[in-house]
Design a protein around this motif. Structure first.
Motif, PDB file in Angstrom:
ATOM      1  N   GLN A   9       7.534  46.980 -48.585  1.00 45.56           N
ATOM      2  CA  GLN A   9       7.186  45.562 -48.588  1.00 45.56           C
ATOM      3  C   GLN A   9       7.702  44.878 -49.846  1.00 45.56           C
ATOM      4  O   GLN A   9       8.211  43.764 -49.802  1.00 45.56           O
ATOM      5  CB  GLN A   9       5.667  45.386 -48.474  1.00 45.56           C
ATOM      6  CG  GLN A   9       5.131  45.706 -47.099  1.00 45.56           C
ATOM      7  CD  GLN A   9       3.650  45.405 -47.000  1.00 45.56           C
ATOM      8  OE1 GLN A   9       2.990  45.145 -47.998  1.00 45.56           O
ATOM      9  NE2 GLN A   9       3.122  45.452 -45.797  1.00 45.56           N
ATOM     10  N   VAL A  10       7.556  45.562 -50.960  1.00 50.47           N
ATOM     11  CA  VAL A  10       8.044  44.993 -52.214  1.00 50.47           C
ATOM     12  C   VAL A  10       9.552  44.856 -52.190  1.00 50.47           C
ATOM     13  O   VAL A  10      10.124  43.876 -52.658  1.00 50.47           O
ATOM     14  CB  VAL A  10       7.601  45.877 -53.406  1.00 50.47           C
ATOM     15  CG1 VAL A  10       8.276  45.427 -54.687  1.00 50.47           C
ATOM     16  CG2 VAL A  10       6.088  45.811 -53.567  1.00 50.47           C
ATOM     17  N   ARG A  11      10.239  45.844 -51.610  1.00 52.87           N
ATOM     18  CA  ARG A  11      11.697  45.847 -51.576  1.00 52.87           C
ATOM     19  C   ARG A  11      12.243  44.660 -50.782  1.00 52.87           C
ATOM     20  O   ARG A  11      13.338  44.192 -51.024  1.00 52.87           O
ATOM     21  CB  ARG A  11      12.191  47.174 -50.984  1.00 52.87           C
ATOM     22  CG  ARG A  11      13.675  47.425 -51.207  1.00 52.87           C
ATOM     23  CD  ARG A  11      14.071  48.791 -50.681  1.00 52.87           C
ATOM     24  NE  ARG A  11      13.456  49.864 -51.437  1.00 52.87           N
ATOM     25  CZ  ARG A  11      12.575  50.720 -50.943  1.00 52.87           C
ATOM     26  NH1 ARG A  11      12.191  50.630 -49.670  1.00 52.87           N
ATOM     27  NH2 ARG A  11      12.071  51.683 -51.693  1.00 52.87           N
ATOM     28  N   ARG A  12      11.459  44.168 -49.814  1.00 58.98           N
ATOM     29  CA  ARG A  12      11.926  43.047 -49.002  1.00 58.98           C
ATOM     30  C   ARG A  12      12.060  41.763 -49.823  1.00 58.98           C
ATOM     31  O   ARG A  12      12.783  40.853 -49.454  1.00 58.98           O
ATOM     32  CB  ARG A  12      10.962  42.805 -47.835  1.00 58.98           C
ATOM     33  CG  ARG A  12      10.956  43.926 -46.806  1.00 58.98           C
ATOM     34  CD  ARG A  12      10.205  43.511 -45.557  1.00 58.98           C
ATOM     35  NE  ARG A  12       9.944  44.656 -44.721  1.00 58.98           N
ATOM     36  CZ  ARG A  12       8.756  45.212 -44.550  1.00 58.98           C
ATOM     37  NH1 ARG A  12       7.709  44.722 -45.197  1.00 58.98           N
ATOM     38  NH2 ARG A  12       8.584  46.249 -43.755  1.00 58.98           N
ATOM     39  N   ARG A  13      11.329  41.678 -50.902  1.00 59.44           N
ATOM     40  CA  ARG A  13      11.384  40.495 -51.746  1.00 59.44           C
ATOM     41  C   ARG A  13      12.496  40.699 -52.766  1.00 59.44           C
ATOM     42  O   ARG A  13      12.337  41.403 -53.744  1.00 59.44           O
ATOM     43  CB  ARG A  13      10.045  40.265 -52.451  1.00 59.44           C
ATOM     44  CG  ARG A  13       8.889  40.057 -51.472  1.00 59.44           C
ATOM     45  CD  ARG A  13       7.575  39.935 -52.230  1.00 59.44           C
ATOM     46  NE  ARG A  13       6.462  39.747 -51.331  1.00 59.44           N
ATOM     47  CZ  ARG A  13       6.043  38.567 -50.864  1.00 59.44           C
ATOM     48  NH1 ARG A  13       6.692  37.476 -51.211  1.00 59.44           N
ATOM     49  NH2 ARG A  13       5.003  38.478 -50.065  1.00 59.44           N
ATOM     50  N   THR A  14      13.621  40.071 -52.508  1.00 62.74           N
ATOM     51  CA  THR A  14      14.800  40.289 -53.347  1.00 62.74           C
ATOM     52  C   THR A  14      14.492  40.013 -54.801  1.00 62.74           C
ATOM     53  O   THR A  14      13.993  38.952 -55.152  1.00 62.74           O
ATOM     54  CB  THR A  14      15.946  39.359 -52.893  1.00 62.74           C
ATOM     55  OG1 THR A  14      16.194  39.595 -51.518  1.00 62.74           O
ATOM     56  CG2 THR A  14      17.198  39.611 -53.702  1.00 62.74           C
ATOM     57  N   GLY A  15      14.836  40.982 -55.652  1.00 61.21           N
ATOM     58  CA  GLY A  15      14.636  40.820 -57.085  1.00 61.21           C
ATOM     59  C   GLY A  15      13.223  41.066 -57.547  1.00 61.21           C
ATOM     60  O   GLY A  15      12.962  41.089 -58.742  1.00 61.21           O
ATOM     61  N   GLY A  16      12.293  41.243 -56.643  1.00 63.61           N
ATOM     62  CA  GLY A  16      10.900  41.352 -57.063  1.00 63.61           C
ATOM     63  C   GLY A  16      10.358  42.755 -57.100  1.00 63.61           C
ATOM     64  O   GLY A  16       9.265  42.987 -57.617  1.00 63.61           O
ATOM     65  N   ARG A  17      11.107  43.708 -56.557  1.00 64.06           N
ATOM     66  CA  ARG A  17      10.572  45.058 -56.412  1.00 64.06           C
ATOM     67  C   ARG A  17      10.182  45.673 -57.748  1.00 64.06           C
ATOM     68  O   ARG A  17       9.067  46.160 -57.924  1.00 64.06           O
ATOM     69  CB  ARG A  17      11.581  45.967 -55.694  1.00 64.06           C
ATOM     70  CG  ARG A  17      11.097  47.403 -55.566  1.00 64.06           C
ATOM     71  CD  ARG A  17      12.133  48.270 -54.861  1.00 64.06           C
ATOM     72  NE  ARG A  17      11.632  49.620 -54.698  1.00 64.06           N
ATOM     73  CZ  ARG A  17      11.685  50.562 -55.622  1.00 64.06           C
ATOM     74  NH1 ARG A  17      12.222  50.282 -56.807  1.00 64.06           N
ATOM     75  NH2 ARG A  17      11.196  51.766 -55.397  1.00 64.06           N
ATOM     76  N   SER A  18      11.086  45.664 -58.695  1.00 64.37           N
ATOM     77  CA  SER A  18      10.840  46.340 -59.962  1.00 64.37           C
ATOM     78  C   SER A  18       9.635  45.752 -60.691  1.00 64.37           C
ATOM     79  O   SER A  18       8.757  46.488 -61.152  1.00 64.37           O
ATOM     80  CB  SER A  18      12.083  46.248 -60.850  1.00 64.37           C
ATOM     81  OG  SER A  18      11.866  46.897 -62.081  1.00 64.37           O
ATOM     82  N   ALA A  19       9.590  44.425 -60.778  1.00 62.26           N
ATOM     83  CA  ALA A  19       8.490  43.783 -61.493  1.00 62.26           C
ATOM     84  C   ALA A  19       7.162  44.006 -60.795  1.00 62.26           C
ATOM     85  O   ALA A  19       6.136  44.238 -61.444  1.00 62.26           O
ATOM     86  CB  ALA A  19       8.764  42.285 -61.631  1.00 62.26           C
ATOM     87  N   ARG A  20       7.167  43.961 -59.473  1.00 64.67           N
ATOM     88  CA  ARG A  20       5.918  44.121 -58.733  1.00 64.67           C
ATOM     89  C   ARG A  20       5.411  45.566 -58.808  1.00 64.67           C
ATOM     90  O   ARG A  20       4.216  45.796 -58.951  1.00 64.67           O
ATOM     91  CB  ARG A  20       6.096  43.684 -57.276  1.00 64.67           C
ATOM     92  CG  ARG A  20       6.248  42.189 -57.124  1.00 64.67           C
ATOM     93  CD  ARG A  20       6.526  41.796 -55.674  1.00 64.67           C
ATOM     94  NE  ARG A  20       6.672  40.373 -55.542  1.00 64.67           N
ATOM     95  CZ  ARG A  20       5.654  39.525 -55.371  1.00 64.67           C
ATOM     96  NH1 ARG A  20       4.417  39.975 -55.314  1.00 64.67           N
ATOM     97  NH2 ARG A  20       5.887  38.227 -55.250  1.00 64.67           N
ATOM     98  N   VAL A  21       6.314  46.510 -58.687  1.00 64.40           N
ATOM     99  CA  VAL A  21       5.899  47.910 -58.799  1.00 64.40           C
ATOM    100  C   VAL A  21       5.372  48.174 -60.199  1.00 64.40           C
ATOM    101  O   VAL A  21       4.331  48.820 -60.380  1.00 64.40           O
ATOM    102  CB  VAL A  21       7.068  48.852 -58.464  1.00 64.40           C
ATOM    103  CG1 VAL A  21       6.720  50.286 -58.837  1.00 64.40           C
ATOM    104  CG2 VAL A  21       7.401  48.763 -56.975  1.00 64.40           C
TER     105      VAL A  21
END
Length: 203
Positions: A9-21
């Protein structure tokens, strides 16, 4: 929700995966430490709370100690911002107030007890040293600005000045359990300033 689902789910948000994880992992580390204490925190438990794979944490941080240190430093930067009131006295009072408020939280209490643990293993001792050194490097701007404003002598030791501010707050929290109010904070700051401006200060 399992780790694969969270990370997808996080990966679907472009650019947001690293910060969200990272945010989820750091928050999970703080919760685990507040509830269980540093000694019982594991990467597996952090991963479970964050909904990510333990291997992802291991790759990014390398060790439990690095995760917890990152979490504590990030949280302290958010909860303990460096004030800029325009005067040394104002900055020290504001900083002491924010420290006192932080120590009154569940996480703040867990942090101070972990940092004061006497049954050190080398890893905990090293992590504690890194935490305090990073905090001092961040907060020393309070003293540096005062030197630039000529409120303090050029030779003033920023770390010693900050230690003299922080120590009474931790002493009351850990040992005497006495309240810390504005009267105590202002008295502490004024006593510290008297010492900094006293004989031998060069001011």
């Amino acid at each position: 929700m399992d780790p694969d689902t969270v990370e997808q789910q996080v990966r679907r948000r472009t650019g947001g995966r690293s910060a969200r994880v990272r945010g989820a992992v750091l928050e999970a580390a703080l919760q685990a430490m507040a509830e269980d204490g540093f000694g019982d925190v594991t990467i597996s438990e952090i991963a479970r709370r964050a909904g990510v794979h333990a291997s992802s944490i291991q790759r990014r941080w390398g060790s439990r100690e690095n995760v917890v240190l990152d979490a504590l430093l990030t949280n302290s930067q958010e909860k303990l911002p460096i004030p800029d009131s325009g005067s040394l006295r104002g900055d020290l009072i504001a900083f002491a107030r924010s420290i006192t408020a932080y120590l009154a939280t569940t996480l703040g209490e867990a942090l101070v007890r972990t940092m004061a643990a006497t049954d050190d293993d080398p890893t905990l001792a090293a992590g504690r040293t890194r935490f305090w050194q990073a905090r001092y490097e961040t907060a020393r701007v309070i003293v540096d600005r005062a030197i630039e404003r000529r409120e303090l002598a050029a030779g003033t030791d920023p770390q010693l000045a900050l230690e003299l501010l922080v120590a009474p707050l931790h002493f009351r929290k850990l040992l005497t359990r006495q309240p810390v109010d504005d009267i105590f904070i202002e008295l502490t700051v004024d006593t510290l300033l008297h010492g900094l401006h006293g004989p031998g200060s060069g001011s």
